[in-house]
Design a protein around this motif. Structure first.
Motif, short mmCIF file in Angstrom:
data_model
loop_
_atom_site.label_atom_id
_atom_site.label_comp_id
_atom_site.label_asym_id
_atom_site.label_seq_id
_atom_site.Cartn_x
_atom_site.Cartn_y
_atom_site.Cartn_z
N THR A 1 0.82 -1.20 0.00
CA THR A 1 0.00 0.00 0.00
C THR A 1 0.86 1.26 0.00
N ALA A 2 1.91 1.26 0.80
CA ALA A 2 2.81 2.42 0.82
C ALA A 2 3.48 2.61 -0.54
N TRP A 3 3.87 1.51 -1.17
CA TRP A 3 4.47 1.57 -2.51
C TRP A 3 3.47 2.13 -3.51
N LEU A 4 2.23 1.68 -3.45
CA LEU A 4 1.20 2.17 -4.36
C LEU A 4 0.89 3.65 -4.11
N HIS A 5 0.91 4.03 -2.85
CA HIS A 5 0.55 5.41 -2.51
C HIS A 5 1.57 6.41 -3.03
N ASN A 6 2.79 5.98 -3.19
CA ASN A 6 3.85 6.85 -3.71
C ASN A 6 3.76 6.85 -5.23
N SER A 7 2.78 7.53 -5.78
CA SER A 7 2.49 7.44 -7.20
C SER A 7 1.81 8.71 -7.70
N ASP A 8 1.51 8.72 -8.99
CA ASP A 8 0.81 9.83 -9.61
C ASP A 8 -0.58 10.00 -8.97
N PRO A 9 -1.10 11.24 -8.92
CA PRO A 9 -2.44 11.43 -8.33
C PRO A 9 -3.54 10.58 -8.96
N THR A 10 -3.40 10.24 -10.24
CA THR A 10 -4.42 9.42 -10.90
C THR A 10 -4.58 8.06 -10.24
N LEU A 11 -3.50 7.56 -9.67
CA LEU A 11 -3.53 6.27 -8.98
C LEU A 11 -3.64 6.46 -7.46
N ARG A 12 -2.98 7.50 -6.96
CA ARG A 12 -2.89 7.68 -5.51
C ARG A 12 -4.26 7.85 -4.85
N TRP A 13 -5.16 8.63 -5.50
CA TRP A 13 -6.45 8.86 -4.86
C TRP A 13 -7.25 7.57 -4.73
N GLN A 14 -7.08 6.66 -5.68
CA GLN A 14 -7.80 5.39 -5.62
C GLN A 14 -7.24 4.50 -4.51
N VAL A 15 -5.93 4.57 -4.31
CA VAL A 15 -5.32 3.83 -3.20
C VAL A 15 -5.86 4.36 -1.88
N GLU A 16 -5.95 5.68 -1.75
CA GLU A 16 -6.45 6.28 -0.51
C GLU A 16 -7.91 5.88 -0.26
N ARG A 17 -8.72 5.91 -1.29
CA ARG A 17 -10.14 5.60 -1.13
C ARG A 17 -10.39 4.12 -0.92
N ASP A 18 -9.76 3.26 -1.75
CA ASP A 18 -10.14 1.85 -1.81
C ASP A 18 -9.27 0.93 -0.96
N LEU A 19 -8.04 1.30 -0.69
CA LEU A 19 -7.15 0.43 0.08
C LEU A 19 -6.83 0.98 1.46
N MET A 20 -6.83 2.30 1.60
CA MET A 20 -6.47 2.91 2.87
C MET A 20 -7.68 3.36 3.67
N ALA A 21 -8.87 3.33 3.05
CA ALA A 21 -10.10 3.80 3.71
C ALA A 21 -9.94 5.20 4.26
N ALA A 22 -9.25 6.05 3.50
CA ALA A 22 -9.07 7.45 3.92
C ALA A 22 -10.41 8.19 3.85
N PRO A 23 -10.62 9.20 4.67
CA PRO A 23 -11.86 9.98 4.61
C PRO A 23 -11.97 10.71 3.28
#
Length: 321
Positions: free
Chosen positions: A6-28
């Motif tokens: 997840t940390a590796w995925l999060h260190n990415s372009d915004p096009t991918l990062r926001w999906q990681v935050e929403r779908d894998l990290m359960a960010a608000p």
């Protein structure tokens, strides 16, 4: 393992990062929505937006760039023209308001016509996949695509799916064409609630794939081809079981339904492709001209495929809840 991935995925372009935050990290929502808004101003999204021409198009063409001829011997299909660029921006999550402020839908209605018979852009043409992308892009940008939606209902084949080769007389559906057609109909049903006809067409198309467990021949039960387990990003037009499973994940969220158990063997293929480090490897990019690369070369761990694979398995593994 998942936290490291997840940390590796999060260190990415915004096009991918926001999906990681929403779908894998359960960010608000305020976190991933803030990241998503950055697509328009940095990274992949901003680079594609900067390439839009004053007449609303990209590369001077609808499906192919201006001046492209297959006879020229260029390797692969060019991926730079208007439809492919809109597909990327929409799938990455760009806020449609950015392109609506540019009057993109109106400019394309005025200036963009299909290479096939010079047909108007938002009226679609005869190719199922092209029409499906036009439905999804039109809904996103606020264009009237109801005529193309009706086209899908009228052109569904007797076995329940679709085939872009219907114009050549084919009466048997294609995995590739059916999946892309379903994506267009799902976009319509999600945006509008659909109609009885569109919902029935989508159910029939889904059943076409599910009866075949997403990858088997109905006649023999054998895989329809080695490509069903060959995962490559961007997906473009091609079919594989990860691409199909991601469609069914999205459809289940729209419809409020659980995963269909007939997908079990396809999910097993997705799971088996995950490496010991929790990543999925790029099988190989589709050849052809691009504005710029958005994923790794063949043989390297792909952040995009890892996002899709991780998300699909999480959805599937929660089915009993």
């Amino acid at each position: 393992m998942l936290n490291d991935v997840t940390a590796w995925l999060h260190n990415s372009d915004p096009t991918l990062r926001w999906q990681v935050e929403r779908d894998l990290m359960a960010a608000p929502p305020e976190v991933w929505e803030s990241t998503r808004a950055r697509i328009a101003t940095e990274g992949f999204g901003a680079r594609l937006l900067a390439l839009q021409e004053p007449d609303g198009r990209w590369a001077g063409g609808a499906f192919f760039p201006a001046g492209f001829t297959p006879e020229a011997g260029e390797a692969g299909q060019p991926w730079t023209a208007t439809t492919w660029t809109l597909n990327s921006l929409r799938e990455w999550g760009l806020d449609a308001a950015v392109l609506r402020e540019r009057r993109t839908a109106e400019l394309l209605a005025e200036n963009c016509r299909w290479e096939y018979d010079d047909l108007p852009y938002w009226a679609g043409e005869v190719d199922c996949c092209i029409n499906a992308w036009t439905v999804a892009n039109g809904l996103w940008l606020g264009a009237d695509v109801t005529g193309i939606v009706s086209w899908f209902v009228d052109h569904q084949l007797p076995d329940g799916g679709w085939n872009c080769e219907w114009v050549e007389g084919s009466t048997r559906s294609s995995f590739h064409s059916t999946l892309n057609s379903l994506k267009g109909l799902l976009a319509y049903d999600a945006a509008t609630g659909g109609t009885e006809a569109t919902r029935a067409a989508r159910r029939s198309g889904e059943e076409y794939l599910l009866r075949r467990e997403l990858f088997r021949r109905l006649s023999t039960g054998e895989p329809v081809g080695p490509w069903v387990g060959r995962f490559a990003y961007p997906f473009r037009w091609s079919y594989d079981v990860l691409n199909a499973a991601e469609y069914f994940r999205q459809a289940s969220l729209v419809d409020g339904t659980a995963p269909d158990p007939r997908m079990a063997d396809a999910i097993a293929i997705v799971r088996a492709a995950r490496g010991p480090d929790g990543t999925w490897v790029q099988a190989g990019r589709h050849p052809g001209r691009v504005w710029f690369e958005v994923d790794v070369p063949a043989g390297e761990p792909s952040k995009w495929l890892t996002l899709f694979g991780t998300r699909v398995l999480a959805w599937w593994d929660q089915r009993d809840r």
